[in-house]
Write a protein that holds these residues in place. Structure first.
Motif, PDB file in Angstrom:
ATOM      1  N   ILE A 130      -6.914  14.414  39.450  1.00  0.00           N
ATOM      2  CA  ILE A 130      -7.564  15.662  39.025  1.00  0.00           C
ATOM      3  C   ILE A 130      -8.896  15.836  39.767  1.00  0.00           C
ATOM      4  O   ILE A 130      -9.205  16.927  40.260  1.00  0.00           O
ATOM      5  N   GLY A 131      -9.660  14.745  39.866  1.00  0.00           N
ATOM      6  CA  GLY A 131     -10.951  14.805  40.551  1.00  0.00           C
ATOM      7  C   GLY A 131     -10.821  15.222  41.999  1.00  0.00           C
ATOM      8  O   GLY A 131     -11.617  16.040  42.507  1.00  0.00           O
ATOM      9  N   VAL A 132      -9.821  14.691  42.689  1.00  0.00           N
ATOM     10  CA  VAL A 132      -9.591  15.076  44.089  1.00  0.00           C
ATOM     11  C   VAL A 132      -9.168  16.545  44.166  1.00  0.00           C
ATOM     12  O   VAL A 132      -9.644  17.294  45.029  1.00  0.00           O
ATOM     13  N   CYS A 133      -8.286  16.974  43.254  1.00  0.00           N
ATOM     14  CA  CYS A 133      -7.894  18.388  43.199  1.00  0.00           C
ATOM     15  C   CYS A 133      -9.120  19.283  43.038  1.00  0.00           C
ATOM     16  O   CYS A 133      -9.270  20.290  43.748  1.00  0.00           O
ATOM     17  N   GLU A 134     -10.001  18.908  42.109  1.00  0.00           N
ATOM     18  CA  GLU A 134     -11.195  19.721  41.842  1.00  0.00           C
ATOM     19  C   GLU A 134     -12.120  19.761  43.062  1.00  0.00           C
ATOM     20  O   GLU A 134     -12.668  20.823  43.400  1.00  0.00           O
ATOM     21  N   ALA A 135     -12.274  18.618  43.717  1.00  0.00           N
ATOM     22  CA  ALA A 135     -13.153  18.565  44.894  1.00  0.00           C
ATOM     23  C   ALA A 135     -12.612  19.442  46.023  1.00  0.00           C
ATOM     24  O   ALA A 135     -13.380  20.156  46.694  1.00  0.00           O
ATOM     25  N   ILE A 136     -11.306  19.407  46.222  1.00  0.00           N
ATOM     26  CA  ILE A 136     -10.709  20.233  47.274  1.00  0.00           C
ATOM     27  C   ILE A 136     -10.791  21.713  46.900  1.00  0.00           C
ATOM     28  O   ILE A 136     -11.076  22.570  47.747  1.00  0.00           O
ATOM     29  N   ALA A 137     -10.566  22.012  45.611  1.00  0.00           N
ATOM     30  CA  ALA A 137     -10.596  23.403  45.148  1.00  0.00           C
ATOM     31  C   ALA A 137     -11.967  24.053  45.372  1.00  0.00           C
ATOM     32  O   ALA A 137     -12.067  25.269  45.528  1.00  0.00           O
ATOM     33  N   LYS A 138     -13.017  23.235  45.400  1.00  0.00           N
ATOM     34  CA  LYS A 138     -14.380  23.769  45.585  1.00  0.00           C
ATOM     35  C   LYS A 138     -14.710  24.071  47.052  1.00  0.00           C
ATOM     36  O   LYS A 138     -15.771  24.619  47.347  1.00  0.00           O
ATOM     37  N   LEU A 139     -13.824  23.681  47.953  1.00  0.00           N
ATOM     38  CA  LEU A 139     -14.084  23.921  49.386  1.00  0.00           C
ATOM     39  C   LEU A 139     -13.692  25.359  49.716  1.00  0.00           C
ATOM     40  O   LEU A 139     -12.534  25.683  49.923  1.00  0.00           O
TER      41      LEU A 139
ATOM     42  N   ASP B 244     -14.464  27.305  52.278  1.00  0.00           N
ATOM     43  CA  ASP B 244     -14.282  27.708  53.677  1.00  0.00           C
ATOM     44  C   ASP B 244     -13.444  26.690  54.437  1.00  0.00           C
ATOM     45  O   ASP B 244     -13.767  26.335  55.564  1.00  0.00           O
ATOM     46  N   ALA B 245     -12.383  26.210  53.817  1.00  0.00           N
ATOM     47  CA  ALA B 245     -11.554  25.188  54.463  1.00  0.00           C
ATOM     48  C   ALA B 245     -10.077  25.545  54.340  1.00  0.00           C
ATOM     49  O   ALA B 245      -9.667  26.209  53.389  1.00  0.00           O
ATOM     50  N   THR B 246      -9.300  25.094  55.303  1.00  0.00           N
ATOM     51  CA  THR B 246      -7.846  25.154  55.207  1.00  0.00           C
ATOM     52  C   THR B 246      -7.406  23.877  54.506  1.00  0.00           C
ATOM     53  O   THR B 246      -7.641  22.776  55.008  1.00  0.00           O
ATOM     54  N   THR B 247      -6.800  24.021  53.331  1.00  0.00           N
ATOM     55  CA  THR B 247      -6.443  22.859  52.520  1.00  0.00           C
ATOM     56  C   THR B 247      -4.928  22.800  52.336  1.00  0.00           C
ATOM     57  O   THR B 247      -4.307  23.763  51.896  1.00  0.00           O
TER      58      THR B 247
ATOM     59  N   ALA C  42       1.868  16.785  41.621  1.00  0.00           N
ATOM     60  CA  ALA C  42       0.652  16.579  40.821  1.00  0.00           C
ATOM     61  C   ALA C  42      -0.183  17.850  40.765  1.00  0.00           C
ATOM     62  O   ALA C  42      -0.631  18.271  39.690  1.00  0.00           O
ATOM     63  N   ALA C  43      -0.413  18.475  41.908  1.00  0.00           N
ATOM     64  CA  ALA C  43      -1.245  19.686  41.948  1.00  0.00           C
ATOM     65  C   ALA C  43      -0.639  20.794  41.092  1.00  0.00           C
ATOM     66  O   ALA C  43      -1.352  21.491  40.366  1.00  0.00           O
ATOM     67  N   MET C  44       0.681  20.937  41.156  1.00  0.00           N
ATOM     68  CA  MET C  44       1.341  21.977  40.355  1.00  0.00           C
ATOM     69  C   MET C  44       1.309  21.622  38.865  1.00  0.00           C
ATOM     70  O   MET C  44       1.012  22.453  38.023  1.00  0.00           O
ATOM     71  N   GLN C  45       1.606  20.368  38.567  1.00  0.00           N
ATOM     72  CA  GLN C  45       1.635  19.916  37.173  1.00  0.00           C
ATOM     73  C   GLN C  45       0.256  20.010  36.522  1.00  0.00           C
ATOM     74  O   GLN C  45       0.126  20.335  35.340  1.00  0.00           O
ATOM     75  N   LEU C  46      -0.784  19.743  37.302  1.00  0.00           N
ATOM     76  CA  LEU C  46      -2.145  19.726  36.773  1.00  0.00           C
ATOM     77  C   LEU C  46      -2.827  21.092  36.833  1.00  0.00           C
ATOM     78  O   LEU C  46      -3.981  21.232  36.447  1.00  0.00           O
ATOM     79  N   GLY C  47      -2.101  22.116  37.360  1.00  0.00           N
ATOM     80  CA  GLY C  47      -2.614  23.479  37.335  1.00  0.00           C
ATOM     81  C   GLY C  47      -3.490  23.874  38.507  1.00  0.00           C
ATOM     82  O   GLY C  47      -4.272  24.834  38.414  1.00  0.00           O
ATOM     83  N   PHE C  48      -3.364  23.175  39.649  1.00  0.00           N
ATOM     84  CA  PHE C  48      -4.204  23.472  40.810  1.00  0.00           C
ATOM     85  C   PHE C  48      -3.450  24.141  41.962  1.00  0.00           C
ATOM     86  O   PHE C  48      -3.998  24.273  43.056  1.00  0.00           O
TER      87      PHE C  48
ATOM     88  N   ASP D  24      -2.748  27.093  42.871  1.00  0.00           N
ATOM     89  CA  ASP D  24      -3.339  28.273  43.521  1.00  0.00           C
ATOM     90  C   ASP D  24      -4.627  27.962  44.276  1.00  0.00           C
ATOM     91  O   ASP D  24      -5.190  28.845  44.929  1.00  0.00           O
ATOM     92  N   ASP D  25      -5.105  26.720  44.176  1.00  0.00           N
ATOM     93  CA  ASP D  25      -6.380  26.370  44.796  1.00  0.00           C
ATOM     94  C   ASP D  25      -6.229  25.800  46.208  1.00  0.00           C
ATOM     95  O   ASP D  25      -7.230  25.416  46.824  1.00  0.00           O
ATOM     96  N   PHE D  26      -5.000  25.734  46.695  1.00  0.00           N
ATOM     97  CA  PHE D  26      -4.754  25.195  48.037  1.00  0.00           C
ATOM     98  C   PHE D  26      -4.240  26.289  48.970  1.00  0.00           C
ATOM     99  O   PHE D  26      -3.536  27.201  48.534  1.00  0.00           O
ATOM    100  N   THR D  27      -4.593  26.180  50.235  1.00  0.00           N
ATOM    101  CA  THR D  27      -4.116  27.144  51.220  1.00  0.00           C
ATOM    102  C   THR D  27      -2.606  27.063  51.358  1.00  0.00           C
ATOM    103  O   THR D  27      -1.925  28.083  51.460  1.00  0.00           O
ATOM    104  N   HIS D  28      -2.089  25.834  51.353  1.00  0.00           N
ATOM    105  CA  HIS D  28      -0.647  25.654  51.536  1.00  0.00           C
ATOM    106  C   HIS D  28      -0.179  24.375  50.853  1.00  0.00           C
ATOM    107  O   HIS D  28      -0.799  23.322  50.996  1.00  0.00           O
ATOM    108  N   ILE D  29       0.909  24.503  50.084  1.00  0.00           N
ATOM    109  CA  ILE D  29       1.563  23.328  49.501  1.00  0.00           C
ATOM    110  C   ILE D  29       2.932  23.217  50.146  1.00  0.00           C
ATOM    111  O   ILE D  29       3.774  24.112  50.000  1.00  0.00           O
TER     112      ILE D  29
END
Length: 396
Positions: free
Chosen positions: A334-343, A345-348, A358-364, A366-371
């Motif tokens: 979760i912590g890594v998801c949150e840290a990436i979500a705060k970026l 100006d980045a392609t994630t 994990a990202a989908m299950q934990l609700g993140f 929409d916070d990534f450029t591409h899964i």
């Protein structure tokens, strides 16, 4: 070479074979997650809107016996797709023969049909999985053009991807094109700083990825179970944590080669056994007791990883930081998801597999450029390997 995309093809009035990835999870004949069907919709809708005659097919699971056929038919996928498209999707429960050919020949412009699980052809000699040339040629004969939108199988040379593409003009679907651009682009031409995060259980699963990304990335962060093999290589006590004894020397070599480019956890969440209910506190990575095991990174590691991610312009993540399926050991992920979500100006990018889950299950999600939709394919792409399913697509 740049690959053709579906928009490069003149599809109007043409029979277009589409290899999709409909390898969806099923239980008792019901689809439990339709994400892969949803991901295929843009390519299918484009072909419908541009008056193609659309012939869809995919594999589903591993088919080894006649009994498997009953459980692994694509018919439920055709039913769900018809609901999502709001139009009929006739299903032919065959992989070859007169019934299939007649159904294809009766298609009108803008209509869609689906035929049966390509791995039904594996019952008699693994014709699909071993890229039987006769089968690839036969399937190619059913259409005028081929669109490959199944990145999840791109690391395998099968009759339904490489076999057809060897006999027919082909292009990438929108999903395949997205995977090529994001994952291929991140590895080959990333905006910098480029930070890679690798987790999961075993070093052995990620050796090629670690070695390739140490050459390409500015920083490589290591978490998950495999971090303990690196800790052991540094001479630390790791208790009963996951360890690949035969990879300790390799971990030492990677540490020496990487210098300060490789970032490792500094603390761990402990357990007395491999169980959600066995939580036993947080300690420094230097102080793991002999009778306990680490099942997640600790809060100081989360803070360290977040700091290393600051200012990153490209981030690729593959593999969770701990046993995220256990609520008490999901915090590192979760912590890594949150840290990436705060970026902002980045392609994630998440490279498929457990980290995508994990990202989908934990609700993140929409916070990534591409899964990525491909686990094994993503890993091999991150290793820098040529993927047969991609290589076979026609060049522009």
């Amino acid at each position: 070479m740049t690959k053709k995309v579906v928009t490069d093809l003149d599809v109007a009035g043409k029979k277009v074979l589409v290899r999709a990835d409909f390898n969806v999870p099923m239980k008792d004949g019901e689809i439990t997650n339709d994400n892969r069907i949803v991901q295929a919709l843009p390519t299918i809708k484009y072909l419908i809107d541009n008056k193609a005659k659309v012939i869809l097919f995919s594999h589903l699971g591993k088919v080894k016996t006649e009994e498997d056929k009953a459980k692994l038919s694509l018919k439920p996928v055709a039913t769900r797709l018809a609901e999502l498209l709001d139009q009929a999707v006739p299903f032919v429960a065959e992989t070859r023969g007169q019934e299939l050919e007649a159904a294809i020949n009766s298609l009108q412009d803008g209509e869609v049909m689906m035929f049966e699980n390509t791995r039904f052809e594996d019952i008699d000699g693994k014709k699909e999985s071993k890229n039987d040339p006769e089968l690839g040629k036969y399937w190619a004969s059913l259409g005028d053009l081929f669109v490959n939108d199944a990145f999840g199988t791109a690391h395998r040379a099968h009759a339904s991807n490489v076999g057809i593409a060897s006999n027919l003009e082909s292009a990438a679907g929108f999903l395949m094109d997205k995977e090529i651009k994001f994952i291929g682009g991140a590895v080959d031409n990333p905006a910098r700083p480029f930070v890679a995060i690798l987790g999961g259980a075993k070093v052995s699963d990620k050796i090629g990825v670690i070695e390739n990304l140490l050459k390409k990335a500015d920083k490589v962060i290591i978490g998950g179970g495999m971090a303990f093999t690196f800790a052991k290589a540094q001479g630390k006590e790791i208790g009963t944590s996951l360890l690949e004894v035969d990879k300790v020397d390799l971990a030492k070599e990677l540490l020496e080669r990487a210098g300060d480019k490789l970032i490792l956890p500094v603390d761990a969440r402990l357990a007395t056994s491999f169980s959600n209910d066995a939580a036993a506190g947080v300690v420094s990575i230097d102080e793991i007791p002999a009778d306990k095991q680490g099942l997640d990174i600790g809060p100081e590691s989360e803070a360290l990883f977040a700091k290393e991610l600051q200012g990153a312009k490209t981030v690729v993540w593959n593999g969770p930081m701990g046993v995220f399926e256990f609520e008490n050991f999901a915090q590192g992920t979760i912590g890594v998801c949150e840290a990436i979500a705060k970026l902002s100006d980045a392609t994630t990018i998440i490279g498929g597999g457990d980290s995508a889950a994990a990202a989908m299950q934990l609700g993140f999600a929409d916070d990534f450029t591409h899964i990525s939709t491909g686990g094994g394919a993503s890993l091999e792409y991150l290793e820098g390997k040529e993927l047969p399913g991609v290589a076979a697509i026609s060049d522009k």
